[in-house]
Scaffold this motif. Structure first.
Motif, PDB file in Angstrom:
ATOM      1  N   LEU A  79       0.837  -1.205   0.000  1.00  0.00           N
ATOM      2  CA  LEU A  79       0.000   0.000   0.000  1.00  0.00           C
ATOM      3  C   LEU A  79       0.868   1.250   0.000  1.00  0.00           C
ATOM      4  N   LEU A  80       1.931   1.233   0.787  1.00  0.00           N
ATOM      5  CA  LEU A  80       2.810   2.392   0.894  1.00  0.00           C
ATOM      6  C   LEU A  80       3.498   2.689  -0.433  1.00  0.00           C
ATOM      7  N   LEU A  81       4.026   1.678  -1.074  1.00  0.00           N
ATOM      8  CA  LEU A  81       4.749   1.882  -2.333  1.00  0.00           C
ATOM      9  C   LEU A  81       3.812   2.302  -3.460  1.00  0.00           C
ATOM     10  N   ILE A  82       2.637   1.662  -3.530  1.00  0.00           N
ATOM     11  CA  ILE A  82       1.664   2.042  -4.567  1.00  0.00           C
ATOM     12  C   ILE A  82       1.174   3.475  -4.333  1.00  0.00           C
ATOM     13  N   GLY A  83       0.931   3.810  -3.060  1.00  0.00           N
ATOM     14  CA  GLY A  83       0.471   5.158  -2.740  1.00  0.00           C
ATOM     15  C   GLY A  83       1.509   6.214  -3.087  1.00  0.00           C
ATOM     16  N   LEU A  84       2.787   5.969  -2.750  1.00  0.00           N
ATOM     17  CA  LEU A  84       3.845   6.929  -3.075  1.00  0.00           C
ATOM     18  C   LEU A  84       3.997   7.099  -4.585  1.00  0.00           C
ATOM     19  N   ALA A  85       3.930   5.991  -5.316  1.00  0.00           N
ATOM     20  CA  ALA A  85       4.048   6.075  -6.773  1.00  0.00           C
ATOM     21  C   ALA A  85       2.892   6.883  -7.367  1.00  0.00           C
ATOM     22  N   SER A  86       1.691   6.658  -6.859  1.00  0.00           N
ATOM     23  CA  SER A  86       0.519   7.386  -7.363  1.00  0.00           C
ATOM     24  C   SER A  86       0.621   8.872  -7.045  1.00  0.00           C
ATOM     25  N   LEU A  87       1.039   9.205  -5.835  1.00  0.00           N
ATOM     26  CA  LEU A  87       1.155  10.603  -5.440  1.00  0.00           C
ATOM     27  C   LEU A  87       2.280  11.309  -6.192  1.00  0.00           C
ATOM     28  N   ALA A  88       3.378  10.593  -6.464  1.00  0.00           N
ATOM     29  CA  ALA A  88       4.453  11.185  -7.264  1.00  0.00           C
ATOM     30  C   ALA A  88       3.964  11.505  -8.672  1.00  0.00           C
ATOM     31  N   PHE A  89       3.164  10.615  -9.228  1.00  0.00           N
ATOM     32  CA  PHE A  89       2.616  10.836 -10.577  1.00  0.00           C
ATOM     33  C   PHE A  89       1.657  12.033 -10.592  1.00  0.00           C
ATOM     34  N   LEU A  90       0.902  12.209  -9.508  1.00  0.00           N
ATOM     35  CA  LEU A  90      -0.119  13.260  -9.445  1.00  0.00           C
ATOM     36  C   LEU A  90       0.385  14.544  -8.791  1.00  0.00           C
ATOM     37  N   ARG A  91       1.675  14.636  -8.492  1.00  0.00           N
ATOM     38  CA  ARG A  91       2.179  15.779  -7.715  1.00  0.00           C
ATOM     39  C   ARG A  91       1.819  17.127  -8.328  1.00  0.00           C
ATOM     40  N   ASP A  92       2.093  17.306  -9.620  1.00  0.00           N
ATOM     41  CA  ASP A  92       1.854  18.608 -10.251  1.00  0.00           C
ATOM     42  C   ASP A  92       0.386  18.991 -10.214  1.00  0.00           C
ATOM     43  N   VAL A  93      -0.483  18.007 -10.402  1.00  0.00           N
ATOM     44  CA  VAL A  93      -1.924  18.281 -10.342  1.00  0.00           C
ATOM     45  C   VAL A  93      -2.323  18.700  -8.924  1.00  0.00           C
ATOM     46  N   LEU A  94      -1.826  17.984  -7.924  1.00  0.00           N
ATOM     47  CA  LEU A  94      -2.177  18.294  -6.537  1.00  0.00           C
ATOM     48  C   LEU A  94      -1.643  19.657  -6.119  1.00  0.00           C
ATOM     49  N   TRP A  95      -0.454  20.027  -6.593  1.00  0.00           N
ATOM     50  CA  TRP A  95       0.131  21.314  -6.218  1.00  0.00           C
ATOM     51  C   TRP A  95      -0.647  22.497  -6.786  1.00  0.00           C
ATOM     52  N   ARG A  96      -1.349  22.274  -7.893  1.00  0.00           N
ATOM     53  CA  ARG A  96      -2.116  23.380  -8.487  1.00  0.00           C
ATOM     54  C   ARG A  96      -3.445  23.614  -7.768  1.00  0.00           C
ATOM     55  N   LEU A  97      -3.821  22.713  -6.895  1.00  0.00           N
ATOM     56  CA  LEU A  97      -5.094  22.819  -6.185  1.00  0.00           C
ATOM     57  C   LEU A  97      -4.918  23.587  -4.871  1.00  0.00           C
ATOM     58  N   PRO A  98      -5.998  24.140  -4.316  1.00  0.00           N
ATOM     59  CA  PRO A  98      -5.914  24.701  -2.962  1.00  0.00           C
ATOM     60  C   PRO A  98      -5.427  23.639  -1.979  1.00  0.00           C
ATOM     61  N   LEU A  99      -4.741  24.101  -0.953  1.00  0.00           N
ATOM     62  CA  LEU A  99      -4.088  23.173  -0.025  1.00  0.00           C
ATOM     63  C   LEU A  99      -5.067  22.156   0.556  1.00  0.00           C
ATOM     64  N   ARG A 100      -6.191  22.607   1.097  1.00  0.00           N
ATOM     65  CA  ARG A 100      -7.112  21.685   1.768  1.00  0.00           C
ATOM     66  C   ARG A 100      -7.721  20.693   0.784  1.00  0.00           C
ATOM     67  N   LEU A 101      -8.005  21.169  -0.422  1.00  0.00           N
ATOM     68  CA  LEU A 101      -8.529  20.245  -1.425  1.00  0.00           C
ATOM     69  C   LEU A 101      -7.468  19.212  -1.798  1.00  0.00           C
ATOM     70  N   GLY A 102      -6.238  19.639  -1.936  1.00  0.00           N
ATOM     71  CA  GLY A 102      -5.154  18.696  -2.243  1.00  0.00           C
ATOM     72  C   GLY A 102      -4.980  17.672  -1.145  1.00  0.00           C
ATOM     73  N   GLN A 103      -5.030  18.129   0.109  1.00  0.00           N
ATOM     74  CA  GLN A 103      -4.898  17.191   1.227  1.00  0.00           C
ATOM     75  C   GLN A 103      -6.077  16.219   1.262  1.00  0.00           C
ATOM     76  N   PHE A 104      -7.266  16.730   0.979  1.00  0.00           N
ATOM     77  CA  PHE A 104      -8.441  15.849   0.952  1.00  0.00           C
ATOM     78  C   PHE A 104      -8.292  14.782  -0.120  1.00  0.00           C
ATOM     79  N   LEU A 105      -7.795  15.155  -1.299  1.00  0.00           N
ATOM     80  CA  LEU A 105      -7.629  14.177  -2.375  1.00  0.00           C
ATOM     81  C   LEU A 105      -6.563  13.146  -2.023  1.00  0.00           C
ATOM     82  N   VAL A 106      -5.514  13.569  -1.308  1.00  0.00           N
ATOM     83  CA  VAL A 106      -4.499  12.604  -0.850  1.00  0.00           C
ATOM     84  C   VAL A 106      -5.146  11.592   0.092  1.00  0.00           C
ATOM     85  N   LEU A 107      -5.950  12.071   1.025  1.00  0.00           N
ATOM     86  CA  LEU A 107      -6.642  11.167   1.958  1.00  0.00           C
ATOM     87  C   LEU A 107      -7.602  10.240   1.208  1.00  0.00           C
ATOM     88  N   ALA A 108      -8.318  10.805   0.227  1.00  0.00           N
ATOM     89  CA  ALA A 108      -9.254   9.976  -0.540  1.00  0.00           C
ATOM     90  C   ALA A 108      -8.514   8.901  -1.326  1.00  0.00           C
TER      91      ALA A 108
END
Length: 337
Positions: free
Chosen positions: A61-90
């Motif tokens: 789970l940890l490795l798959i999650g890190l790989a997914s978040l690394a792939f989505l980093r630029d998209v998450l950074w363009r979002l408001p902080l709380r929305l980005g954190q919510f999507l990480v949790l989701a």
């Protein structure tokens, strides 16, 4: 140009592609698993076995999650902080539930509801997100830039006086050379006064290093020899400002000045894959009078590298017979436009 405002340590949502972030996540989650194993084990003897069982479930789970978040980093950074954190949790919650159901289909889990596993995963992720947000506040752009400015201000203590004395000796005999030396000195101090949060091109840093050595040559003459070895490297790679000059100053101050016969300062620049390798070597004469100052300057550069790159850059020192070498390895970032 790339600003410190976009560096990993200053962004409240982690840079999941950064080695330092990955290491902290791995250590944090495995540390929590270690504590959970201690709570769940019936006795101390069963603690290691329980920890191995937990990590066998957590690591995929940890490795798959890190790989997914690394792939989505630029998209998450363009979002408001709380929305980005919510999507990480989701994302973490969805991955946890999906993997739990998959393990149940393979008869690898002990049964139970996936809700408990999802809640634990969300709690651990929330703790990590809180840690990175607090860390980003501690390394806020304003504080980091002020810190870098203070560090930059410390790397040129005696150079101004030596250079001015060298120029004064030239004014009557060689006025044109004295004028060129003053222009070089002006360029060096203009570079020292620039915004410390901005990266500069490797070509500009090399040109600045050459200007510095030309000024030192006015003072030391034939005692100072320089050997530039520039390999296959892109000269528009961005690097932190004043990265070469303080190392060159150390090499001259500690290696050339104390030796009556002088010596050669060797500078090597090479790009290996996604890394830029910089090496500066100078002869040694067995004197330790300036050792403390040398160590302070190197500690200064280490701290600057940590502010710019976190754990992705490193500084190494090699001391041999009559030879002292400093090597810096930097990650190759995008080119300056």
């Amino acid at each position: 140009m790339t600003s410190i405002r976009h560096f990993p340590a200053t962004h409240p949502l982690p840079d999941w592609r950064n080695f330092g972030v990955m290491l902290r996540v791995l250590l944090g989650i495995n540390g929590l698993a270690l504590l959970a194993a201690l709570v769940m084990a019936t006795d101390i003897a069963g603690w290691p076995g329980r920890f191995i069982e937990l990590t066998a479930a957590v690591e995929p789970l940890l490795l798959i999650g890190l790989a997914s978040l690394a792939f989505l980093r630029d998209v998450l950074w363009r979002l408001p902080l709380r929305l980005g954190q919510f999507l990480v949790l989701a994302l973490v919650g969805g991955l946890t539930g999906g993997l739990f159901i998959y393990w149940q289909s393979l008869m690898l889990s002990e049964g139970g509801s996936p809700g408990r596993a999802i809640l634990l995963a969300l709690a651990a992720t929330a703790l990590l997100l809180l840690y990175f947000e607090l860390r980003a506040r501690a390394f806020s752009p304003a504080q980091s830039e002020a810190r870098l400015a203070a560090l930059n201000a410390r790397i040129r203590p005696h150079f101004l006086f030596n250079s001015l004395n060298a120029v004064l000796s030239l004014i009557r005999a060689r006025p044109q050379q004295a004028e060129a030396a003053l222009e070089s000195l002006s360029d060096l101090f203009r570079a020292a006064m620039r915004d410390p949060g901005e990266l500069v091109s490797l070509a500009d840093e090399i040109a600045l290093g050459k200007q510095y050595l030309e000024l030192e040559y006015l003072r030391l003459g034939e005692r100072l020899a320089v050997d530039w070895q520039i390999g296959a490297v892109s000269l528009d790679l961005p690097i932190p400002p004043l990265m070469l000059q303080p190392l060159l100053e150390n090499a001259v101050y500690h290696g050339i000045e104390p030796a009556p016969e002088g010596g050669t300062v060797r500078i090597g620049l090479e790009q290996r894959g996604d890394e830029l390798h910089i090496s500066i070597a100078n002869p040694t004469v067995g004197q330790t009078a300036h050792a403390a100052g040398n160590h302070m300057a190197l500690a200064n550069i280490r701290e600057r590298l940590a502010l710019y790159y976190d754990l992705e850059a490193r500084l190494e020192i090699e001391v041999g017979d009559h030879r002292y070498e400093v090597r810096i390895v930097l990650p190759c970032r995008q080119k300056i436009r």
